[in-house]
Every structure is written in C-alpha cells, then in structure tokens.
Motif scaffolding. Structure first.
Motif, PDB file in Angstrom:
ATOM      1  N   VAL A 189      17.691  41.242  59.556  1.00  0.00           N
ATOM      2  CA  VAL A 189      18.180  41.597  58.080  1.00  0.00           C
ATOM      3  C   VAL A 189      17.335  42.779  57.939  1.00  0.00           C
ATOM      4  O   VAL A 189      16.268  43.093  58.093  1.00  0.00           O
ATOM      5  CB  VAL A 189      17.812  40.587  57.192  1.00  0.00           C
ATOM      6  CG1 VAL A 189      18.153  40.935  55.972  1.00  0.00           C
ATOM      7  CG2 VAL A 189      18.365  39.344  57.553  1.00  0.00           C
ATOM      8  N   GLU A 190      18.296  43.950  57.539  1.00  0.00           N
ATOM      9  CA  GLU A 190      17.755  45.208  57.077  1.00  0.00           C
ATOM     10  C   GLU A 190      18.203  45.260  55.488  1.00  0.00           C
ATOM     11  O   GLU A 190      19.516  45.181  55.175  1.00  0.00           O
ATOM     12  CB  GLU A 190      18.410  46.185  57.713  1.00  0.00           C
ATOM     13  CG  GLU A 190      17.301  47.720  57.581  1.00  0.00           C
ATOM     14  CD  GLU A 190      17.891  48.811  58.369  1.00  0.00           C
ATOM     15  OE1 GLU A 190      18.751  48.734  58.967  1.00  0.00           O
ATOM     16  OE2 GLU A 190      17.023  49.550  58.608  1.00  0.00           O
ATOM     17  N   MET A 191      17.161  45.663  54.538  1.00  0.00           N
ATOM     18  CA  MET A 191      17.589  45.793  52.980  1.00  0.00           C
ATOM     19  C   MET A 191      17.210  47.191  52.546  1.00  0.00           C
ATOM     20  O   MET A 191      16.432  47.867  53.039  1.00  0.00           O
ATOM     21  CB  MET A 191      16.744  44.926  52.390  1.00  0.00           C
ATOM     22  CG  MET A 191      16.823  43.359  52.704  1.00  0.00           C
ATOM     23  SD  MET A 191      15.711  42.501  51.711  1.00  0.00           S
ATOM     24  CE  MET A 191      14.210  43.444  51.249  1.00  0.00           C
ATOM     25  N   LYS A 192      18.132  47.676  52.001  1.00  0.00           N
ATOM     26  CA  LYS A 192      18.015  49.170  51.344  1.00  0.00           C
ATOM     27  C   LYS A 192      17.746  48.855  49.894  1.00  0.00           C
ATOM     28  O   LYS A 192      18.471  48.042  49.154  1.00  0.00           O
ATOM     29  CB  LYS A 192      19.265  49.792  51.390  1.00  0.00           C
ATOM     30  CG  LYS A 192      19.188  51.292  50.829  1.00  0.00           C
ATOM     31  CD  LYS A 192      20.325  52.006  51.020  1.00  0.00           C
ATOM     32  CE  LYS A 192      20.059  53.370  50.537  1.00  0.00           C
ATOM     33  NZ  LYS A 192      21.213  54.403  50.552  1.00  0.00           N
ATOM     34  N   GLN A 193      16.470  49.131  49.486  1.00  0.00           N
ATOM     35  CA  GLN A 193      15.929  49.167  48.125  1.00  0.00           C
ATOM     36  C   GLN A 193      15.685  47.897  47.546  1.00  0.00           C
ATOM     37  O   GLN A 193      15.038  47.062  48.497  1.00  0.00           O
ATOM     38  CB  GLN A 193      16.735  49.932  47.289  1.00  0.00           C
ATOM     39  CG  GLN A 193      16.943  51.373  47.732  1.00  0.00           C
ATOM     40  CD  GLN A 193      17.886  52.367  47.173  1.00  0.00           C
ATOM     41  OE1 GLN A 193      18.749  52.236  46.345  1.00  0.00           O
ATOM     42  NE2 GLN A 193      18.101  53.465  47.880  1.00  0.00           N
ATOM     43  N   CYS A 224      19.831  38.102  50.027  1.00  0.00           N
ATOM     44  CA  CYS A 224      19.269  36.832  50.326  1.00  0.00           C
ATOM     45  C   CYS A 224      19.987  36.063  51.056  1.00  0.00           C
ATOM     46  O   CYS A 224      19.623  35.186  51.791  1.00  0.00           O
ATOM     47  CB  CYS A 224      18.950  36.336  48.658  1.00  0.00           C
ATOM     48  SG  CYS A 224      17.798  37.043  47.841  1.00  0.00           S
ATOM     49  N   ARG A 225      21.490  36.128  50.764  1.00  0.00           N
ATOM     50  CA  ARG A 225      22.230  35.386  51.703  1.00  0.00           C
ATOM     51  C   ARG A 225      22.169  35.574  53.003  1.00  0.00           C
ATOM     52  O   ARG A 225      21.988  34.555  54.012  1.00  0.00           O
ATOM     53  CB  ARG A 225      23.499  35.517  51.273  1.00  0.00           C
ATOM     54  CG  ARG A 225      24.139  34.663  49.973  1.00  0.00           C
ATOM     55  CD  ARG A 225      25.562  34.670  49.934  1.00  0.00           C
ATOM     56  NE  ARG A 225      26.030  36.184  49.389  1.00  0.00           N
ATOM     57  CZ  ARG A 225      26.022  36.418  48.087  1.00  0.00           C
ATOM     58  NH1 ARG A 225      25.536  35.456  47.230  1.00  0.00           N
ATOM     59  NH2 ARG A 225      26.544  37.557  47.629  1.00  0.00           N
ATOM     60  N   ARG A 226      21.840  36.871  53.573  1.00  0.00           N
ATOM     61  CA  ARG A 226      21.675  37.281  54.883  1.00  0.00           C
ATOM     62  C   ARG A 226      20.290  36.696  55.351  1.00  0.00           C
ATOM     63  O   ARG A 226      20.201  36.369  56.451  1.00  0.00           O
ATOM     64  CB  ARG A 226      21.837  38.722  54.914  1.00  0.00           C
ATOM     65  CG  ARG A 226      23.177  39.126  54.893  1.00  0.00           C
ATOM     66  CD  ARG A 226      23.442  40.771  55.515  1.00  0.00           C
ATOM     67  NE  ARG A 226      22.531  41.603  54.539  1.00  0.00           N
ATOM     68  CZ  ARG A 226      21.756  42.515  54.910  1.00  0.00           C
ATOM     69  NH1 ARG A 226      21.732  42.991  56.122  1.00  0.00           N
ATOM     70  NH2 ARG A 226      20.995  43.382  54.247  1.00  0.00           N
TER      71      ARG A 226
END
Ligand code: FEO
Length: 398
Positions: free
Chosen positions: A368-372, A379-381
């Motif tokens: 999972v990679e999140m931006k900001q 959260c679902r990922r």
C-alpha cells in the motif's frame, strides 16, 4: 553444597552488574547483566573467564572466599571480549605464576589488549589440561561470538563452560543455577541477547552445536545469566532454533510515522490481522521502540510488516535503521508485507520492496502506498493487505 558450588569442585565466582545502562554501549540492560566466572578446583586450580574490570575487586573477593590464599594455576580464556577479559591484567598482578590458557587467536588478543605475552599456554582444538582429579578439554567454536571463541568441557562433572553461547541478559536474582531462581524471567532476555549480540553468527552457532552434540552435557555454565541444569535442553533447543533463524507463527508490525498518517495505516493493518484471527501480533513505533526488542521479535516470529514515510527522498531514518540491523544479521525466510507514504514524491514503498527482494523474503500481497493523508480508500487498501496476508498465513499453517 554451598550456593556457589555448582557441581563438586566447580564454584561460581562471577558478579552482577545492575548499573551499566548499555551493553557494548548499545543495548539497554533493564534487568542488568551478570559476568560469570568459574573456579575449577582440582589438585591444581583453574579460573574460567574473568569479569568486566570495574567488578574485578568483587571477583577477587569471591575467589578468596572460595580458595583463600591458594594460588590460581591457570586462567582459561574462552572469549576475549572485554566484558570477560578486562580483569586479566589485574589477576596476573595478583597471581604472577598463573598461566593464561587460550588458543593462538586468544593469546594474540591477550597481548594486543593487555600487553601480556608470557606465562601462557597455547591450546588447540581437542587439547586436554589435567588439573589433577579433573580435566578440561577445549573445543574451538569460532565466531560464537568472536573469531577466538572456544568452549571448555569438564568430562568428570559433565559441565560445559560455554562462553557467550547460551548466555542471556539479566543479572542473577539471588540464585545461580536455574533451579535456584525463576527461569521465566530470562527467556525474553535470552532472545534479545541472541538477536542483538550473536544474531549475525547463525551458521557458526549451528556448527558449534553440531560439534558439541555428542557431549553428555548436564550443566551449562555460560558467561552471562543463569547456570543451566534443569532447563539445559530447553536452552540448547532455543539457541538451535534462533541460530537457524526459525520463525514461529506471529507477526511484527514495525512502522515509522512523523505526523500519524502512516501510523493510522499500521494500526489498521494490525487490527485487521487480529480480526482475521492471526497472532500473536507485536506493533512497534520505530521512533520510540527499543531496537533490540524489535529485533528480538523479528527473530522470534515468521511474519514482518514494515511501513514508513518517505523522508528526504529516502526511507524515514528509524525505518532505515531497522532494515540495517536486519541486513547486518542476514535474517532469512520471513513472510513480508509493506506500506509506504509520501507527500510529493514517493520512495519508501519502492525502497521497502527492494529491500525485501535483497533479503529474498516471501512477499505475498500488494504493498500500500499512500499520498499525504490516510483516506478511506487507503484504509480499505490496508484492510485488503491485511486480509491477503492473513489468508496466506492461514494457508501456510494448514
Ligand atoms: Fe559477553 Fe561477546 O562477550
């Protein structure tokens, strides 16, 4: 038999250290540590290993209590790290005729550290020293934990003086042998000690275990922690599993987070894993956790989840530090999942994936990679990552 007499003619003369805060200047000692030293009293007397020099006068006091004004004939050096060797020079001044016994590498270090080159006895693998009534046989076990390390076997008493092998952090709480104190206090500290100090040397530990497998060991006298008798088989088994890097079922979730966004992902993953019935789970915020405790649990458990933000185009430093500790110990065969975050240019997720590739770890789900900020979709990922990981763990357990 007095409490210091572990077996007939074998006496404990070591010391407890409850004041040093960091072992090797690195690893915290919340329960202290012991430096163990032993007298073997035949017609001639041998002292096996010494103690950290700040405790040298206590060592001498303990020796005097046991043998009064008799001289020590031999000082056997199983290991030269200064927590055991730094009282050698003081002992030599006190017992000028004492011969220092070690293998060729040991004696080179005795000269290198302490400038002592005379009154020595060089031993090779399998050599025997006759004390009169008792004998000591030397087995070279290089890299457990330094190149010169060896162990000493007393066949008449079935006692192994094992150096750092089978040692643990934790001072001795009153007793000396495992039947005189609560051994449960030491298991976690034994794992942490192994992970921090010996963890790089799994192959040499395995080699040493094979070499010693034929000995009918009844008592293990390590340089740190309790003398093992009742629990000797459990201790050997634990060292065997740790040195094979064998992970038991369980998950470590280790993360870095600057402002709590990456932390939300870590918490979400851990919670979903728990909801899926996977465990035990240990969660560590790497900005605050003690590295040796995290390492201890990575040695212990078979699954690792790591996440962290991108920092200066690289990994967040506490995450980088953990990966460096793992790489230095070459921990193989971990099931791995990861997540990363960034504000304007991502790097952490990619770098974590590359690290897993270098370690040849088993990667079983998509990162999972999140931006900001952590969005609902992020959260679902994270939930999906945790569910996929849990499915794999359950499948492997079948
Ligand atoms: Fe306890 Fe490697 O010395």
């Amino acid at each position: 038999m007095s409490i210091t007499e572990i077996r007939p003619d074998i006496r404990y003369v070591g010391v407890n250290d409850r004041t040093t805060t960091r072992f090797e200047g690195l690893w915290p000692l919340p329960q202290g540590v012991s430096y163990n030293s032993y007298l073997v009293v035949g017609e001639r007397i041998a002292l096996v290993d010494t103690v950290e020099e700040r405790f040298g006068s206590r060592l001498v006091e303990n020796i005097r209590c046991e043998i009064g004004d008799r001289a020590i004939d031999y000082l056997v050096i199983n290991h030269m790290e200064p927590d055991h060797s730094s009282s050698i020079a003081a002992l030599r001044r006190l017992y000028p005729s004492m011969r220092i016994v070690g293998n060729a590498k040991t004696l080179q270090m005795v000269e290198g550290f302490y400038g002592l080159a005379d009154h020595t006895l060089t031993v090779a693998d399998g050599d025997v020293l006759d004390l009169g009534g008792l004998t000591l046989r030397f087995h070279l076990t290089p890299m457990v934990h330094w190149p010169e390390t060896m162990v000493t076997w007393c066949p008449e008493r079935r006692v192994l003086f094992s150096g750092d092998a089978f040692g643990t952090f934790g001072a001795l709480d009153g007793g000396i042998t495992d039947s005189e104190l609560d051994p449960d206090r030491y298991w976690d500290e034994m794992r942490r000690y192994y992970a921090a100090i010996v963890g790089k040397y799994g192959a040499p530990v395995q080699k040493a275990l094979s070499k010693l497998a034929g000995l009918p060991i009844e008592t293990i006298c390590p340089t740190h922690g309790p003398v093992w008798q009742r629990e000797a088989a459990r201790v050997v088994d634990l060292y065997d599993r740790m040195s094979r890097y064998e992970g038991e079922p369980g998950v470590v979730v280790a993360y870095g987070s600057m402002y709590g966004n990456t932390e939300r992902a870590a918490e979400r993953i851990a919670r979903t894993l728990a909801a899926e019935g996977v465990g035990p789970i240990r969660v560590y915020n790497l900005s605050y956790a003690e590295p040796s405790e995290v390492l201890r649990d990575i040695f212990r458990f078979d699954t690792l989840v790591v996440g962290g933000p991108t920092y200066n185009g690289a990994l967040f430093p506490p995450v980088r530090q953990l990966l460096d500790l793992i790489a230095a110990r070459g921990i193989p065969r971990r099931r791995f999942a990861w997540f990363g975050s960034f504000t304007w240019a991502g790097a952490s997720a990619r770098l974590l994936g590359e690290f897993a590739g270098q370690m040849k770890w088993e990667c079983v789900c998509e990162a999972v990679e999140m931006k900001q900020g952590a969005t609902d979709d992020d959260c679902r990922r994270c939930d999906a990552l945790a569910r996929a990981l849990a499915a794999h763990i359950k499948q492997a357990a079948r």
